[in-house]
Design a protein around this motif. Sequence first.
Motif, PDB file in Angstrom:
ATOM      1  N   LEU A 146       0.569  13.449  -6.976  1.00 38.00           N
ATOM      2  CA  LEU A 146      -0.085  12.386  -6.221  1.00 38.00           C
ATOM      3  C   LEU A 146      -1.504  12.160  -6.720  1.00 38.00           C
ATOM      4  CD1 LEU A 146       0.439  10.494  -3.773  1.00 38.00           C
ATOM      5  CD2 LEU A 146      -0.633  12.224  -2.330  1.00 38.00           C
ATOM      6  N   GLY A 147      -2.222  13.256  -6.978  1.00 37.10           N
ATOM      7  CA  GLY A 147      -3.588  13.136  -7.451  1.00 37.10           C
ATOM      8  C   GLY A 147      -3.676  12.769  -8.921  1.00 37.10           C
ATOM      9  N   SER A 182     -14.494   8.089  -4.937  1.00 38.27           N
ATOM     10  CA  SER A 182     -14.090   7.428  -3.688  1.00 38.27           C
ATOM     11  C   SER A 182     -12.572   7.483  -3.515  1.00 38.27           C
ATOM     12  CB  SER A 182     -14.552   5.968  -3.696  1.00 38.27           C
ATOM     13  OG  SER A 182     -15.955   5.891  -3.814  1.00 38.27           O
ATOM     14  N   ALA A 183     -11.845   7.228  -4.611  1.00 37.60           N
ATOM     15  CA  ALA A 183     -10.379   7.246  -4.553  1.00 37.60           C
ATOM     16  C   ALA A 183      -9.857   8.658  -4.283  1.00 37.60           C
ATOM     17  CB  ALA A 183      -9.801   6.706  -5.854  1.00 37.60           C
ATOM     18  N   ALA A 184     -10.559   9.686  -4.819  1.00 37.86           N
ATOM     19  CA  ALA A 184     -10.140  11.074  -4.591  1.00 37.86           C
ATOM     20  C   ALA A 184     -10.207  11.419  -3.110  1.00 37.86           C
ATOM     21  CB  ALA A 184     -11.029  12.026  -5.392  1.00 37.86           C
ATOM     22  N   LEU A 185     -11.275  10.985  -2.453  1.00 40.71           N
ATOM     23  CA  LEU A 185     -11.398  11.215  -1.011  1.00 40.71           C
ATOM     24  C   LEU A 185     -10.300  10.483  -0.244  1.00 40.71           C
ATOM     25  CD1 LEU A 185     -15.278  10.899  -0.537  1.00 40.71           C
ATOM     26  CD2 LEU A 185     -13.904  12.984  -0.696  1.00 40.71           C
ATOM     27  N   ALA A 190      -4.913  10.708   2.495  1.00 35.92           N
ATOM     28  CA  ALA A 190      -3.502  10.309   2.547  1.00 35.92           C
ATOM     29  C   ALA A 190      -2.586  11.523   2.426  1.00 35.92           C
ATOM     30  CB  ALA A 190      -3.206   9.312   1.424  1.00 35.92           C
ATOM     31  N   ALA A 191      -2.964  12.467   1.544  1.00 30.30           N
ATOM     32  CA  ALA A 191      -2.167  13.682   1.373  1.00 30.30           C
ATOM     33  C   ALA A 191      -2.186  14.536   2.639  1.00 30.30           C
ATOM     34  CB  ALA A 191      -2.703  14.485   0.192  1.00 30.30           C
ATOM     35  N   TYR A 192      -3.328  14.567   3.323  1.00 27.20           N
ATOM     36  CA  TYR A 192      -3.445  15.324   4.582  1.00 27.20           C
ATOM     37  C   TYR A 192      -2.469  14.785   5.628  1.00 27.20           C
ATOM     38  CZ  TYR A 192      -5.553  17.377   8.762  1.00 27.20           C
ATOM     39  OH  TYR A 192      -5.759  18.072   9.934  1.00 27.20           O
ATOM     40  N   ALA A 207      -4.266  18.363   1.065  1.00 30.41           N
ATOM     41  CA  ALA A 207      -5.398  17.463   0.833  1.00 30.41           C
ATOM     42  C   ALA A 207      -6.299  17.991  -0.276  1.00 30.41           C
ATOM     43  CB  ALA A 207      -6.198  17.297   2.116  1.00 30.41           C
ATOM     44  N   ILE A 208      -6.565  19.295  -0.271  1.00 28.78           N
ATOM     45  CA  ILE A 208      -7.436  19.897  -1.288  1.00 28.78           C
ATOM     46  C   ILE A 208      -6.802  19.803  -2.673  1.00 28.78           C
ATOM     47  CG2 ILE A 208      -8.394  22.084  -2.110  1.00 28.78           C
ATOM     48  CD1 ILE A 208      -8.786  22.839   0.857  1.00 28.78           C
TER      49      ILE A 208
END
Length: 297
Positions: A146-147, A182-185, A190-192, A207-208
């Motif tokens: 995802l990341g 910004s997109a990483a945050l 979204a992952a959280y 999320a991490i």
Amino acid sequence: MLTKEDLKKVEKYCKDEINTYLLYKTLSNYSKDNKIKDDLKKLSEQELEHYNFWKSIIGHECEPDIKPGLLFRVLYRLFGPVFTLQVLENNESATIDEYKQFLEKLENDYQKSILKKIIQDEETHERQIIGDIKDVRVKYLSYVALGLADAIVEVSGVHAGFLGATDKTIIAGVAGLVVGFSAALSMAGAAYLQAKQEKTIRASSGAIVTGFSYLLTVVILALPYLLLRNIIEAFVISLFFATAMISGFTYYSSIIHTQRFSKEIIESLLMLFLTAIAGFFFGDLIGKVFGIRALIG
């Protein structure tokens, strides 16, 4: 009656089985997880039985071709038991077909029955054992994807857009970092939420992993723009990094999920290059409409 050619094949099968036995045995001694250790021991014992069968046909011991050492153990530690075992099993798929053909050459019914069991072991039992192994790398694989995958496509598109709008590498590099951060945050958030719904891992961990994967990818892709002054060179090198990362991850993922690597990598690279092309033309259009080149060069 087995021919000389048949006996050469038996010699090869015998070596393959003793090689695999040694690999599984080494990994079982190296693994710290008791469940994985037991599974690997089962696989090694099974391979030893297979080896003894071929040894009985050829009539002598077979010397292994490999000596599992530090390098193999390091790779196992880095990529995990599931990936390592899947690679070994994928190499055995062609061997299964050869075993089936060899069945017709055996005249002894008892030997035929043993070889049928060996084939069944290779086709089902070993796959089942590997499928039961729990590896933390596989557990978080979708969140890494995802990341990493989203960052590669999105940030490469941003860099390509600035390629069409300006010749200043530092501007393109900083823009990629700002957009990427910004997109990483956003992706971490979204992952959280995704992890909370799925409840297979801790939401904070998902999320991490996603946020870190995204941010690390962003930094790697931005480095050429921060270190070089020729934007074409920076773009080519950054795109090379993107291609290498997405190819490596796609290969790892295809092995873990037993998917066709060629199909997966074509789709991934097609998306990457189409995004880069679209980003370039859009950036060129914006640059001309607003006269960005005249403002910032």
